[in-house]
Design an enzyme around this catalytic site. Structure first.
Site, PDB file in Angstrom:
ATOM      1  N   TYR A   1     -12.342   7.434 -14.413  1.00 25.79           N
ATOM      2  CA  TYR A   1     -12.336   6.136 -13.731  1.00 25.79           C
ATOM      3  C   TYR A   1     -12.914   5.047 -14.639  1.00 25.79           C
ATOM      4  O   TYR A   1     -12.375   3.938 -14.717  1.00 25.79           O
ATOM      5  CB  TYR A   1     -13.140   6.238 -12.436  1.00 25.79           C
ATOM      6  CG  TYR A   1     -13.053   5.029 -11.539  1.00 25.79           C
ATOM      7  CD1 TYR A   1     -11.844   4.654 -10.948  1.00 25.79           C
ATOM      8  CD2 TYR A   1     -14.178   4.266 -11.262  1.00 25.79           C
ATOM      9  CE1 TYR A   1     -11.759   3.542 -10.120  1.00 25.79           C
ATOM     10  CE2 TYR A   1     -14.110   3.154 -10.422  1.00 25.79           C
ATOM     11  CZ  TYR A   1     -12.901   2.804  -9.856  1.00 25.79           C
ATOM     12  OH  TYR A   1     -12.827   1.704  -9.037  1.00 25.79           O
TER      13      TYR A   1
ATOM     14  N   ASP B   1       0.877  -1.162   0.000  1.00 24.34           N
ATOM     15  CA  ASP B   1       0.000   0.000   0.000  1.00 24.34           C
ATOM     16  C   ASP B   1       0.910   1.206   0.000  1.00 24.34           C
ATOM     17  O   ASP B   1       2.144   1.070   0.047  1.00 24.34           O
ATOM     18  CB  ASP B   1      -0.923  -0.008   1.222  1.00 24.34           C
ATOM     19  CG  ASP B   1      -2.236   0.724   0.971  1.00 24.34           C
ATOM     20  OD1 ASP B   1      -3.278   0.063   0.867  1.00 24.34           O
ATOM     21  OD2 ASP B   1      -2.213   1.969   0.861  1.00 24.34           O
TER      22      ASP B   1
ATOM     23  N   LYS C   1     -10.938   1.737 -15.915  1.00 21.74           N
ATOM     24  CA  LYS C   1     -11.393   0.376 -15.629  1.00 21.74           C
ATOM     25  C   LYS C   1     -11.734  -0.398 -16.903  1.00 21.74           C
ATOM     26  O   LYS C   1     -11.503  -1.607 -16.977  1.00 21.74           O
ATOM     27  CB  LYS C   1     -12.593   0.414 -14.691  1.00 21.74           C
ATOM     28  CG  LYS C   1     -12.233   0.830 -13.260  1.00 21.74           C
ATOM     29  CD  LYS C   1     -11.232  -0.127 -12.613  1.00 21.74           C
ATOM     30  CE  LYS C   1     -11.055   0.151 -11.136  1.00 21.74           C
ATOM     31  NZ  LYS C   1     -10.101  -0.783 -10.484  1.00 21.74           N
TER      32      LYS C   1
ATOM     33  N   ASP D   1       4.086   2.283  -4.354  1.00 21.57           N
ATOM     34  CA  ASP D   1       3.276   3.153  -5.199  1.00 21.57           C
ATOM     35  C   ASP D   1       3.350   2.588  -6.608  1.00 21.57           C
ATOM     36  O   ASP D   1       4.433   2.553  -7.212  1.00 21.57           O
ATOM     37  CB  ASP D   1       3.835   4.578  -5.144  1.00 21.57           C
ATOM     38  CG  ASP D   1       3.049   5.569  -5.974  1.00 21.57           C
ATOM     39  OD1 ASP D   1       2.241   5.141  -6.829  1.00 21.57           O
ATOM     40  OD2 ASP D   1       3.248   6.785  -5.782  1.00 21.57           O
ATOM     41  N   VAL D   2       2.219   2.129  -7.143  1.00 20.80           N
ATOM     42  CA  VAL D   2       2.249   1.447  -8.436  1.00 20.80           C
ATOM     43  C   VAL D   2       2.533   2.389  -9.602  1.00 20.80           C
ATOM     44  O   VAL D   2       2.688   1.924 -10.742  1.00 20.80           O
ATOM     45  CB  VAL D   2       0.934   0.680  -8.697  1.00 20.80           C
ATOM     46  CG1 VAL D   2       0.746  -0.425  -7.666  1.00 20.80           C
ATOM     47  CG2 VAL D   2      -0.259   1.621  -8.740  1.00 20.80           C
TER      48      VAL D   2
ATOM     49  N   ALA E   1     -18.701  -2.339  -2.909  1.00 20.89           N
ATOM     50  CA  ALA E   1     -18.218  -3.175  -1.810  1.00 20.89           C
ATOM     51  C   ALA E   1     -18.070  -2.290  -0.583  1.00 20.89           C
ATOM     52  O   ALA E   1     -17.336  -1.297  -0.611  1.00 20.89           O
ATOM     53  CB  ALA E   1     -16.888  -3.837  -2.164  1.00 20.89           C
TER      54      ALA E   1
ATOM     55  N   ASN F   1      -4.683  -4.766  -7.364  1.00 18.95           N
ATOM     56  CA  ASN F   1      -5.897  -4.205  -6.782  1.00 18.95           C
ATOM     57  C   ASN F   1      -5.895  -2.678  -6.716  1.00 18.95           C
ATOM     58  O   ASN F   1      -6.929  -2.074  -6.470  1.00 18.95           O
ATOM     59  CB  ASN F   1      -6.066  -4.786  -5.367  1.00 18.95           C
ATOM     60  CG  ASN F   1      -7.267  -4.249  -4.639  1.00 18.95           C
ATOM     61  OD1 ASN F   1      -8.412  -4.440  -5.066  1.00 18.95           O
ATOM     62  ND2 ASN F   1      -7.030  -3.544  -3.528  1.00 18.95           N
TER      63      ASN F   1
END
Length: 272
Positions: free
Chosen positions: A180, A60, A184, A88-89, A213, A114
């Site tokens: 977003y 994370d 996605k 950090d991706v 979720a 994720n």
């Protein structure tokens, strides 16, 4: 669903009982990004451990929450099965460092990508910075993880599984979500194409597409009215529990889905 149906409301169905593990990931080294909170990533880490994973490496950008999560999980499952690292991706070096930790434990068998970033902005008011930030974390960050994990798996020569987190918003339109939704939808297309590229290496690539979720952070950033409306759009009249999405991700990571690749599985009634 029509406005009238939403107004009338669905009867909220209770979540089912939590299902115990059945060693679906026995002996596997699993890597999970964006997993220090109380959402889907954290649920995947816990479920992977319950399903017998040899070790789970999770990341994370929040150092304190990572350390707290590691301490809790190590107490429950053993310190030798849990490792965490700030990642950090958007930073290739950090993604590679995360996979280096997995190499220390025997090499990545399952990569769960994720990490994602949302936000709300009308397309007429959206800045380049807002657009690029969401795309860099949500789409390009997923690409970096797929590429890095896929290369390690290919080099190891024993196959592997990659599971990406997409969203039903990649299929359907929603106001203020152009960045977003585009990201996605890109994750879905990346999943399908990467599956073909990696198939010769016995690496499967699939994705899940959840809708709503429930977790504590969501309630802090979303109004009660909007949450109620979103719940009413679901067939069960409620949000998914994070572990319900995690269950599907673990299924895709397991040998039970050995002939599935390039698939995007909806964990919602809201596809299309």
């Amino acid at each position: 669903m029509t406005d009238a149906e939403i107004t009338q409301g669905r009867v909220e169905q209770p979540a089912p009982a939590y299902v115990p593990g059945h060693d679906l990931l026995a002996g596997k080294v699993v890597v999970v990004t964006a997993a220090a909170g109380a959402g889907i990533g954290a649920a995947v880490v816990r479920r992977a451990l319950e399903e017998g994973a040899k070790a789970v490496v999770f990341s994370d950008t929040h150092e304190r929450r990572l350390a707290e999560a590691e301490e809790t999980l190590a107490g429950e499952f053993g310190a030798d099965r849990v490792r965490q690292l700030v990642c950090d991706v958007t930073d290739e070096a950090q993604v590679q460092a995360l996979l280096d930790v997995a190499d220390e434990l025997g090499g990545v068998d399952v990569m769960v990508s994720n990490a994602g970033l949302g936000g709300t902005a009308n397309v007429l008011e959206m800045t380049d910075e807002q657009w690029l930030r969401v795309l860099d974390i949500t789409l390009t960050g997923t690409f970096r993880c797929v590429r890095a994990a896929g290369q390690r798996m290919a080099d190891a020569g024993r196959g592997g599984v990659i599971v990406n987190n997409a969203s039903v918003i990649g299929w359907r339109a929603q106001e203020g979500q152009a960045h977003y939704a585009a990201a996605k939808a890109g994750v879905m297309a990346l999943t399908r194409c990467a599956a073909l590229d990696l198939a010769p290496h016995a690496i499967r690539v699939n994705a899940v597409s959840p809708s709503l979720a429930m977790h504590p952070f969501l309630t802090k950033v979303t109004s009660d009215e909007l949450l109620h409306e979103l719940k009413q759009r679901e067939a069960f009249g409620r949000a998914a529990e994070p572990w319900e999405v995690a269950n599907v991700m673990v299924f895709l990571a397991s040998d039970y889905s050995s002939y599935m690749t390039g698939e995007v599985v909806s964990v919602s009634s809201q596809r299309g």
